[in-house]
Scaffold this motif. Structure first.
Motif, PDB file in Angstrom:
ATOM      1  N   HIS A 111       0.651  12.440   2.757  1.00  0.00           N
ATOM      2  CA  HIS A 111       1.741  11.708   3.418  1.00  0.00           C
ATOM      3  C   HIS A 111       1.487  10.476   3.799  1.00  0.00           C
ATOM      4  O   HIS A 111       1.722  10.293   5.117  1.00  0.00           O
ATOM      5  N   ASN A 122      -9.839  -1.323   0.846  1.00  0.00           N
ATOM      6  CA  ASN A 122      -8.838  -0.523   1.248  1.00  0.00           C
ATOM      7  C   ASN A 122      -8.812   0.507   0.395  1.00  0.00           C
ATOM      8  O   ASN A 122      -8.676   1.868   0.830  1.00  0.00           O
ATOM      9  N   LEU A 173       8.784  18.179  -1.023  1.00  0.00           N
ATOM     10  CA  LEU A 173       9.669  16.965  -0.655  1.00  0.00           C
ATOM     11  C   LEU A 173      10.974  17.438  -1.125  1.00  0.00           C
ATOM     12  O   LEU A 173      12.222  17.233  -0.581  1.00  0.00           O
ATOM     13  N   PRO A 194      -7.596   0.781   7.580  1.00  0.00           N
ATOM     14  CA  PRO A 194      -7.109   0.861   6.261  1.00  0.00           C
ATOM     15  C   PRO A 194      -5.446   0.458   6.290  1.00  0.00           C
ATOM     16  O   PRO A 194      -5.062   0.621   7.267  1.00  0.00           O
ATOM     17  N   VAL A 195      -5.109  -0.090   5.292  1.00  0.00           N
ATOM     18  CA  VAL A 195      -3.629  -0.491   5.403  1.00  0.00           C
ATOM     19  C   VAL A 195      -2.985   0.830   4.746  1.00  0.00           C
ATOM     20  O   VAL A 195      -3.456   1.643   3.900  1.00  0.00           O
ATOM     21  N   ASP A 196      -1.781   0.794   5.172  1.00  0.00           N
ATOM     22  CA  ASP A 196      -0.791   1.761   4.646  1.00  0.00           C
ATOM     23  C   ASP A 196      -1.242   3.314   4.896  1.00  0.00           C
ATOM     24  O   ASP A 196      -1.426   4.290   4.214  1.00  0.00           O
ATOM     25  N   ASP A 197      -1.809   3.477   5.967  1.00  0.00           N
ATOM     26  CA  ASP A 197      -2.440   4.861   6.501  1.00  0.00           C
ATOM     27  C   ASP A 197      -1.558   5.489   7.414  1.00  0.00           C
ATOM     28  O   ASP A 197      -1.787   6.712   7.668  1.00  0.00           O
ATOM     29  N   GLU A 198      -0.344   4.985   7.822  1.00  0.00           N
ATOM     30  CA  GLU A 198       0.464   5.798   8.579  1.00  0.00           C
ATOM     31  C   GLU A 198       1.320   6.755   7.856  1.00  0.00           C
ATOM     32  O   GLU A 198       1.455   6.241   6.684  1.00  0.00           O
ATOM     33  N   PRO A 199       1.893   7.824   8.447  1.00  0.00           N
ATOM     34  CA  PRO A 199       2.645   8.855   7.781  1.00  0.00           C
ATOM     35  C   PRO A 199       3.952   8.053   7.337  1.00  0.00           C
ATOM     36  O   PRO A 199       4.388   7.307   8.150  1.00  0.00           O
ATOM     37  N   LEU A 200       4.395   8.609   6.102  1.00  0.00           N
ATOM     38  CA  LEU A 200       5.744   8.111   5.749  1.00  0.00           C
ATOM     39  C   LEU A 200       6.739   8.489   6.530  1.00  0.00           C
ATOM     40  O   LEU A 200       6.862   9.424   7.215  1.00  0.00           O
ATOM     41  N   PRO A 211      11.133  12.106   3.571  1.00  0.00           N
ATOM     42  CA  PRO A 211      10.922  12.704   2.164  1.00  0.00           C
ATOM     43  C   PRO A 211      11.436  11.628   1.237  1.00  0.00           C
ATOM     44  O   PRO A 211      10.818  11.543  -0.167  1.00  0.00           O
ATOM     45  N   ASP A 212      12.719  10.986   1.482  1.00  0.00           N
ATOM     46  CA  ASP A 212      13.238  10.007   0.325  1.00  0.00           C
ATOM     47  C   ASP A 212      12.201   9.058   0.248  1.00  0.00           C
ATOM     48  O   ASP A 212      12.029   8.882  -0.973  1.00  0.00           O
ATOM     49  N   ALA A 222       9.107   9.008   0.389  1.00  0.00           N
ATOM     50  CA  ALA A 222       7.987   9.358  -0.277  1.00  0.00           C
ATOM     51  C   ALA A 222       8.259   9.592  -1.717  1.00  0.00           C
ATOM     52  O   ALA A 222       7.537   8.942  -2.650  1.00  0.00           O
ATOM     53  N   LEU A 223       9.379  10.327  -1.924  1.00  0.00           N
ATOM     54  CA  LEU A 223       9.845  10.625  -3.477  1.00  0.00           C
ATOM     55  C   LEU A 223      10.008   8.965  -4.047  1.00  0.00           C
ATOM     56  O   LEU A 223       9.373   9.011  -5.445  1.00  0.00           O
ATOM     57  N   LEU A 272       8.479   6.291  -3.330  1.00  0.00           N
ATOM     58  CA  LEU A 272       7.091   5.627  -3.664  1.00  0.00           C
ATOM     59  C   LEU A 272       6.667   6.196  -4.965  1.00  0.00           C
ATOM     60  O   LEU A 272       6.013   5.545  -5.483  1.00  0.00           O
ATOM     61  N   ILE A 273       6.594   7.652  -4.983  1.00  0.00           N
ATOM     62  CA  ILE A 273       5.881   8.280  -6.057  1.00  0.00           C
ATOM     63  C   ILE A 273       6.548   7.768  -7.458  1.00  0.00           C
ATOM     64  O   ILE A 273       5.892   7.431  -8.324  1.00  0.00           O
ATOM     65  N   GLN A 280       5.774   4.047  -8.238  1.00  0.00           N
ATOM     66  CA  GLN A 280       4.239   3.715  -8.680  1.00  0.00           C
ATOM     67  C   GLN A 280       4.068   4.276  -9.917  1.00  0.00           C
ATOM     68  O   GLN A 280       3.583   3.679 -10.883  1.00  0.00           O
TER      69      GLN A 280
END
Lengths: 98, 218
Positions: free
Chosen positions: A9, A44, A90, B8-14, B17-18, B20-21, B23-24, B27
């Motif tokens: 996450h 990274n 999710l 590291p970049v983009d290490d924070e929790p999202l 849920p929207d 995250a979905l 982003l999946i 990608q």
């Protein structure tokens, strides 16, 4: 709210996992190609891969093609399952909101 | 591997849920686009090879194109050059689709590639045998396009099964049917059928795939 897997996450690791999950199970990908598909810096990507590797979601395997070293990355069975559980969670959260 | 001190970049929790979905999805689409982006070009060069190549052949035979005629050797050379260009383009672009990926799918891809070589060779050798058994030019000009189209159609069907691709399923059926039906029109009209229906099918497939890949990008 359902607990979401903290390893996945986070934006970078979610993108890595999603990319590896889009390959057929049993396929592995070279580090440079993965980097290309993710558009991330090598440093990274390495950092995040290490975290995924610590969780045993990803296996990193070093071999040689002739004299050049090649690094292959693959999603482990555990990692694939974790990604599926994560996307299920999710959808459950989103479905529950409606 | 060297340890680097930069965090590291983009290490924070999202956030949600929207997010995250989304982003999946984004990608995985980008991976698909990156991997399959060359396929419309492969289909495009085959559309040109079939469309113009078979029109050239049709114009090379007596009783073919009523508007203009080409000397048969010239028509054959045009056809051959277009065919070679399409084969080289497919091989080069096709090999790039799965680059950097090893494993089970590479095996499927290799079988798919080998099928083209084996199938084309079989068509060629059978043609030689027919010719030695007394088949004349007119008969062979019916045989070659039909046999090759049948092989190509079946290989597309195999590709459809391997990659669960509806596009390849439709294309495979059309190409196999065109191959089977074209000889019924007799020579040299079979070449016109191959050009219009076969070339047309490739062209439509190229456009459909191009549009669907770019639509997924949004």
């Amino acid at each position: 709210m359902t607990d979401l897997d903290p390893v996945i996450h986070a934006a970078a690791r979610l993108r890595i996992t999603a990319t590896l999950a889009s390959l057929e199970a049993g396929d592995r990908i070279t580090f440079p190609r993965l980097q290309e598909l993710l558009d991330m810096t090598a440093g990274n990507l390495s950092t995040h891969l290490r975290k995924l590797e610590e969780a045993e979601y990803v296996a990193v395997e070093k071999s040689h093609q002739g004299r050049t070293p090649v690094t292959f990355v693959t999603l482990t069975r555990r990692g694939r399952r974790a990604f599926e559980d994560y996307t299920d969670a999710l959808r459950a959260v989103l479905g529950g909101e409606e | 591997m060297t340890t680097n001190s930069t965090p590291p970049v983009d290490d924070e929790p999202l956030q949600s849920p929207d997010e995250a979905l989304a982003l999946i999805r984004e990608q995985q689409r980008s991976v698909e686009r990156e991997q399959l982006g060359g396929v419309p070009w492969i289909l495009g060069v085959w559309a040109v090879a079939w469309g113009l190549g078979f029109l050239a052949l049709w114009s090379g035979y007596d009783g073919g194109n009523p508007w203009f005629q080409l000397p048969l050797p010239a028509a054959g050379s045009i056809f051959g050059a277009l065919l070679v260009t399409a084969i080289v383009t497919s091989a080069v672009v096709g090999a790039r689709i799965g680059r950097g990926v090893r494993g089970d799918s590479a095996f499927s891809g290799a079988i798919y590639g080998v099928s083209w070589v084996v199938g084309s060779a079989a068509v060629f050798v059978t043609g030689i045998a027919l010719s030695r058994a007394g088949a004349d030019g007119a008969l062979l000009s019916l045989y070659y396009p039909a046999a090759y189209a049948l092989v190509a159609g079946l290989i597309y069907l195999m590709g459809a099964a391997l990659w669960r691709s509806l596009d390849q399923l439709v294309l495979g059926v059309i190409i196999a049917v065109v191959g089977a039906v074209a000889p019924l029109f007799g020579a040299p009209t079979n070449n016109l059928v191959m050009a219009v229906l076969g070339g047309g099918a490739f062209l439509v497939a190229a456009v459909v795939m191009r549009v669907s890949l770019s639509r997924r990008a949004r």
